[in-house]
Design an enzyme around this catalytic site. Structure first.
Site, PDB file in Angstrom:
ATOM      1  N   GLY A  48       0.784  -1.240   0.000  1.00 53.09           N
ATOM      2  CA  GLY A  48       0.000   0.000   0.000  1.00 53.09           C
ATOM      3  C   GLY A  48       0.813   1.286   0.000  1.00 53.09           C
ATOM      4  N   ASP A 104       1.083   3.596   4.548  1.00 57.91           N
ATOM      5  CA  ASP A 104       0.010   4.264   3.826  1.00 57.91           C
ATOM      6  C   ASP A 104      -1.027   4.855   4.783  1.00 57.91           C
ATOM      7  OD1 ASP A 104      -0.927   1.770   4.632  1.00 57.91           O
ATOM      8  OD2 ASP A 104      -1.583   1.133   2.646  1.00 57.91           O
ATOM      9  N   ASP A 107      -4.674   3.010  10.940  1.00 57.40           N
ATOM     10  CA  ASP A 107      -6.103   2.748  11.132  1.00 57.40           C
ATOM     11  C   ASP A 107      -6.320   2.285  12.573  1.00 57.40           C
ATOM     12  OD1 ASP A 107      -8.785   2.364  10.406  1.00 57.40           O
ATOM     13  OD2 ASP A 107      -8.422   0.352   9.654  1.00 57.40           O
ATOM     14  N   LYS A 135      -6.590   7.567  10.537  1.00 56.84           N
ATOM     15  CA  LYS A 135      -8.005   7.471  10.908  1.00 56.84           C
ATOM     16  C   LYS A 135      -8.059   7.321  12.423  1.00 56.84           C
ATOM     17  CE  LYS A 135      -9.559   4.422   7.341  1.00 56.84           C
ATOM     18  NZ  LYS A 135     -10.342   3.193   7.042  1.00 56.84           N
ATOM     19  N   ARG A 169      -5.429   0.390  -6.668  1.00 59.00           N
ATOM     20  CA  ARG A 169      -4.163   0.969  -6.193  1.00 59.00           C
ATOM     21  C   ARG A 169      -3.672   2.068  -7.139  1.00 59.00           C
ATOM     22  NH1 ARG A 169      -2.160  -2.124  -1.953  1.00 59.00           N
ATOM     23  NH2 ARG A 169      -2.436  -4.363  -2.079  1.00 59.00           N
TER      24      ARG A 169
HETATM   25  P1  IMP Z   1      -4.180  -1.078  10.987  1.00 59.35           P
HETATM   26  O1  IMP Z   1      -3.322  -2.226  11.437  1.00 59.35           O
HETATM   27  O2  IMP Z   1      -5.631  -1.305  11.321  1.00 59.35           O
HETATM   28  O3  IMP Z   1      -3.706   0.274  11.457  1.00 59.35           O
HETATM   29  O4  IMP Z   1      -4.237  -1.113   9.411  1.00 59.35           O
HETATM   30  C1  IMP Z   1      -3.190  -0.827   8.636  1.00 59.35           C
HETATM   31  C2  IMP Z   1      -3.377  -1.435   7.265  1.00 59.35           C
HETATM   32  O5  IMP Z   1      -4.741  -1.718   6.958  1.00 59.35           O
HETATM   33  C3  IMP Z   1      -2.954  -0.431   6.230  1.00 59.35           C
HETATM   34  O6  IMP Z   1      -1.588  -0.536   5.964  1.00 59.35           O
HETATM   35  C4  IMP Z   1      -3.810  -0.786   5.053  1.00 59.35           C
HETATM   36  O7  IMP Z   1      -3.180  -1.787   4.294  1.00 59.35           O
HETATM   37  C5  IMP Z   1      -5.079  -1.349   5.652  1.00 59.35           C
HETATM   38  N1  IMP Z   1      -6.145  -0.338   5.701  1.00 59.35           N
HETATM   39  C6  IMP Z   1      -6.662   0.278   6.780  1.00 59.35           C
HETATM   40  N2  IMP Z   1      -7.614   1.158   6.449  1.00 59.35           N
HETATM   41  C7  IMP Z   1      -7.688   1.125   5.102  1.00 59.35           C
HETATM   42  C8  IMP Z   1      -8.479   1.840   4.139  1.00 59.35           C
HETATM   43  O8  IMP Z   1      -9.321   2.714   4.434  1.00 59.35           O
HETATM   44  N3  IMP Z   1      -8.252   1.531   2.842  1.00 59.35           N
HETATM   45  C9  IMP Z   1      -7.346   0.596   2.435  1.00 59.35           C
HETATM   46  N4  IMP Z   1      -6.580  -0.090   3.302  1.00 59.35           N
HETATM   47  C10 IMP Z   1      -6.761   0.175   4.623  1.00 59.35           C
HETATM   48 MG    MG Z   2      -3.264  -2.965   2.529  1.00 55.28          MG
END
Ligand code: IMP
Ligand code: MG
Length: 185
Positions: A48, A104, A107, A135, A169
């Site tokens: 990403g 990227d 979240d 986010k 992408r």
């Molecule tokens: P986290 O571990 O929940 O912080 O998520 C991180 C990963 O989830 C990112 O590197 C993305 O690959 C994916 N991700 C989280 N939110 C989104 C989104 O809104 N769109 C696309 N990929 C996301």
């Molecule tokens: Mg991803």
């Protein structure tokens, strides 16, 4: 707002390519100032962050080096499993290096908190996090990102490297997916 022909009805632009480019230039300038006299080692998370990384490094006016890691946390769905697995590790040791982890999107924080800890254990001289998108409303694990491009609402976004099920992408703008479960072609 200009839209490429391959934009589907299922995508709604949230950040245009011009907004993204302007912010990436600012981040590059900030990193260039903060690391003046140093040679940062940028570690990007596949896949990403690769488009963000490729623009960011060209906005940094310093000698630097790159490495890549791949992790799997979501599979093909849009929900976090909470499980982070390193599927491709770094090529080179980071001991004594000034590392910037380039992601990227921040979240839930599960991926970055795991990677941050894993990289700290390898004794870099310093370790900072640079995430294009944040986010904050979705956070499960607290993570401090030193550089953030944009804070966005709790919407699933694609484009500029971000995917849903490996699609979109290459969309130049960052867009909200109206229905992530829809199988648009
Ligand atoms: P986290 O571990 O929940 O912080 O998520 C991180 C990963 O989830 C990112 O590197 C993305 O690959 C994916 N991700 C989280 N939110 C989104 C989104 O809104 N769109 C696309 N990929 C996301
Ligand atoms: Mg991803």
């Amino acid at each position: 707002m200009p839209q490429a022909g391959f934009f589907q009805n299922n995508l709604e632009p949230l950040l245009t390519r011009d907004q993204v480019q302007a912010r990436v230039q600012e981040l590059g300038a900030e990193i260039s100032r903060d690391y003046a006299g140093k040679s940062p080692h940028l570690i990007s998370i596949l896949k990403g962050a690769c488009i963000f990384l490729s623009d960011l490094v060209r906005a940094i006016e310093l000698p630097l080096s790159l490495d890549f890691m791949a992790v799997s946390s979501y599979g093909a769905s849009t929900k976090s499993s909470g499980v982070v697995r390193i599927t491709k590790d770094l090529d080179a040791p980071i001991e004594g290096r000034d590392v910037i982890l380039v992601e990227d999107i921040l979240d839930t924080g599960l991926t970055l908190s795991y990677l941050h800890e894993s990289l700290l254990n390898r004794n870099p001289a310093s370790l900072k996090i640079c995430a294009l998108l944040n986010k904050p409303s979705r956070r499960i694990k607290e993570v401090h990102a030193d550089y953030i491009g944009f804070e966005i609402p709790d919407k699933f976004v694609v484009g500029y490297g971000l995917d849903v099920g490996e699609k979109y992408r290459n969309v130049p703008d960052i867009c909200v997916v109206i229905d992530p479960s829809a199988n648009w072609h």
